[in-house]
Design a protein around this motif. Sequence first.
Motif, PDB file in Angstrom:
ATOM      1  N   ILE A   1       0.849  -1.185   0.000  1.00 23.03           N
ATOM      2  CA  ILE A   1       0.000   0.000   0.000  1.00 23.03           C
ATOM      3  C   ILE A   1       0.888   1.239   0.000  1.00 23.03           C
ATOM      4  O   ILE A   1       1.761   1.388   0.863  1.00 23.03           O
ATOM      5  CB  ILE A   1      -0.929   0.013   1.235  1.00 23.03           C
ATOM      6  CG1 ILE A   1      -1.828  -1.211   1.220  1.00 23.03           C
ATOM      7  CG2 ILE A   1      -1.737   1.295   1.289  1.00 23.03           C
ATOM      8  CD1 ILE A   1      -2.661  -1.381   2.469  1.00 23.03           C
ATOM      9  N   PRO A   2       0.699   2.144  -0.959  1.00 26.68           N
ATOM     10  CA  PRO A   2       1.559   3.350  -1.003  1.00 26.68           C
ATOM     11  C   PRO A   2       1.218   4.304   0.140  1.00 26.68           C
ATOM     12  O   PRO A   2       0.077   4.392   0.583  1.00 26.68           O
ATOM     13  CB  PRO A   2       1.228   3.975  -2.359  1.00 26.68           C
ATOM     14  CG  PRO A   2      -0.131   3.468  -2.687  1.00 26.68           C
ATOM     15  CD  PRO A   2      -0.247   2.115  -2.057  1.00 26.68           C
ATOM     16  N   GLU A   3       2.235   5.013   0.604  1.00 26.12           N
ATOM     17  CA  GLU A   3       2.034   5.947   1.699  1.00 26.12           C
ATOM     18  C   GLU A   3       1.527   7.273   1.147  1.00 26.12           C
ATOM     19  O   GLU A   3       1.720   7.606  -0.030  1.00 26.12           O
ATOM     20  CB  GLU A   3       3.338   6.148   2.455  1.00 26.12           C
ATOM     21  CG  GLU A   3       3.777   4.895   3.183  1.00 26.12           C
ATOM     22  CD  GLU A   3       4.955   5.140   4.085  1.00 26.12           C
ATOM     23  OE1 GLU A   3       5.174   6.302   4.496  1.00 26.12           O
ATOM     24  OE2 GLU A   3       5.650   4.176   4.381  1.00 26.12           O
ATOM     25  N   LEU A   4       0.893   8.070   1.999  1.00 27.22           N
ATOM     26  CA  LEU A   4       0.358   9.363   1.597  1.00 27.22           C
ATOM     27  C   LEU A   4       1.496  10.360   1.421  1.00 27.22           C
ATOM     28  O   LEU A   4       2.422  10.437   2.222  1.00 27.22           O
ATOM     29  CB  LEU A   4      -0.629   9.864   2.652  1.00 27.22           C
ATOM     30  CG  LEU A   4      -1.887   9.025   2.848  1.00 27.22           C
ATOM     31  CD1 LEU A   4      -2.708   9.571   4.000  1.00 27.22           C
ATOM     32  CD2 LEU A   4      -2.710   9.001   1.584  1.00 27.22           C
ATOM     33  N   VAL A   5       1.394  11.139   0.368  1.00 29.01           N
ATOM     34  CA  VAL A   5       2.459  12.098   0.053  1.00 29.01           C
ATOM     35  C   VAL A   5       2.158  13.449   0.690  1.00 29.01           C
ATOM     36  O   VAL A   5       3.016  14.089   1.269  1.00 29.01           O
ATOM     37  CB  VAL A   5       2.613  12.234  -1.481  1.00 29.01           C
ATOM     38  CG1 VAL A   5       3.679  13.237  -1.823  1.00 29.01           C
ATOM     39  CG2 VAL A   5       2.892  10.883  -2.093  1.00 29.01           C
ATOM     40  N   GLU A   6       0.932  13.871   0.615  1.00 28.13           N
ATOM     41  CA  GLU A   6       0.553  15.173   1.136  1.00 28.13           C
ATOM     42  C   GLU A   6      -0.069  15.050   2.515  1.00 28.13           C
ATOM     43  O   GLU A   6      -0.559  13.988   2.897  1.00 28.13           O
ATOM     44  CB  GLU A   6      -0.472  15.827   0.201  1.00 28.13           C
ATOM     45  CG  GLU A   6       0.042  16.064  -1.201  1.00 28.13           C
ATOM     46  CD  GLU A   6      -1.047  16.657  -2.075  1.00 28.13           C
ATOM     47  OE1 GLU A   6      -2.006  17.236  -1.529  1.00 28.13           O
ATOM     48  OE2 GLU A   6      -0.938  16.537  -3.296  1.00 28.13           O
ATOM     49  N   ASN A   7      -0.110  16.169   3.220  1.00 30.85           N
ATOM     50  CA  ASN A   7      -0.770  16.226   4.507  1.00 30.85           C
ATOM     51  C   ASN A   7      -2.151  16.850   4.299  1.00 30.85           C
ATOM     52  O   ASN A   7      -2.273  18.034   4.012  1.00 30.85           O
ATOM     53  CB  ASN A   7       0.057  17.055   5.493  1.00 30.85           C
ATOM     54  CG  ASN A   7      -0.484  16.925   6.901  1.00 30.85           C
ATOM     55  OD1 ASN A   7      -1.535  16.333   7.119  1.00 30.85           O
ATOM     56  ND2 ASN A   7       0.240  17.483   7.850  1.00 30.85           N
ATOM     57  N   PHE A   8      -3.185  16.048   4.430  1.00 28.66           N
ATOM     58  CA  PHE A   8      -4.538  16.520   4.147  1.00 28.66           C
ATOM     59  C   PHE A   8      -5.085  17.406   5.262  1.00 28.66           C
ATOM     60  O   PHE A   8      -5.994  18.190   5.039  1.00 28.66           O
ATOM     61  CB  PHE A   8      -5.477  15.328   3.925  1.00 28.66           C
ATOM     62  CG  PHE A   8      -5.189  14.597   2.642  1.00 28.66           C
ATOM     63  CD1 PHE A   8      -5.568  15.139   1.434  1.00 28.66           C
ATOM     64  CD2 PHE A   8      -4.516  13.388   2.649  1.00 28.66           C
ATOM     65  CE1 PHE A   8      -5.314  14.479   0.261  1.00 28.66           C
ATOM     66  CE2 PHE A   8      -4.252  12.728   1.473  1.00 28.66           C
ATOM     67  CZ  PHE A   8      -4.652  13.271   0.271  1.00 28.66           C
TER      68      PHE A   8
END
Length: 173
Positions: free
Chosen positions: A157-164
């Motif tokens: 599972i790819p990790e999140l790049v941005e901080n939502f």
Amino acid sequence: MVDPAVQNTEEFKPNLEKLKRLQQQASSVVIGGKGVPRRKKKIIHKTASTDDKKLQSSLKKLTVNHIPGIEEVNMFKDNGEVINFVNPKVQASLTSNIFAISGHSETKPLSEMLPTIMQQLGGDNMFNLKNLAKELEKTAQELKVNQGSAATQDEEIPELVENFDEASKNEKI
């Protein structure tokens, strides 16, 4: 001259009401009454209470006595199962070496009752205990293998790049 047998047949007229009544009787099921054959054997329906009474009378002949204060009885089978009686009625005759245990019983696997019956296990049941330990080891190894495969799935599972969270703070309502 006229033959009397022929003369009677010419004059014979059946009673239709009587004939209908007889046909109706013949078609219905006859349970009892006149003309019905007798039953050859009397059928006696036995109940569980009669069997229990016979058992109790037989035990009384052997001079069995009730033993109070027994809360649980466990009987170990060769296949690793346990017959468990909770609050049984226990009767014993020490002179004739007879024990009668009656009450509600349940057949359970040894693994289900393991923590509570460790004190009751003797040398005969150590073989069952060893088999149970081997089974537990196998299940533990299977769980480790399953957890390892779950860890590899997490890596895919790819990790999140941005901080939502920051993006939602900047957004105006």
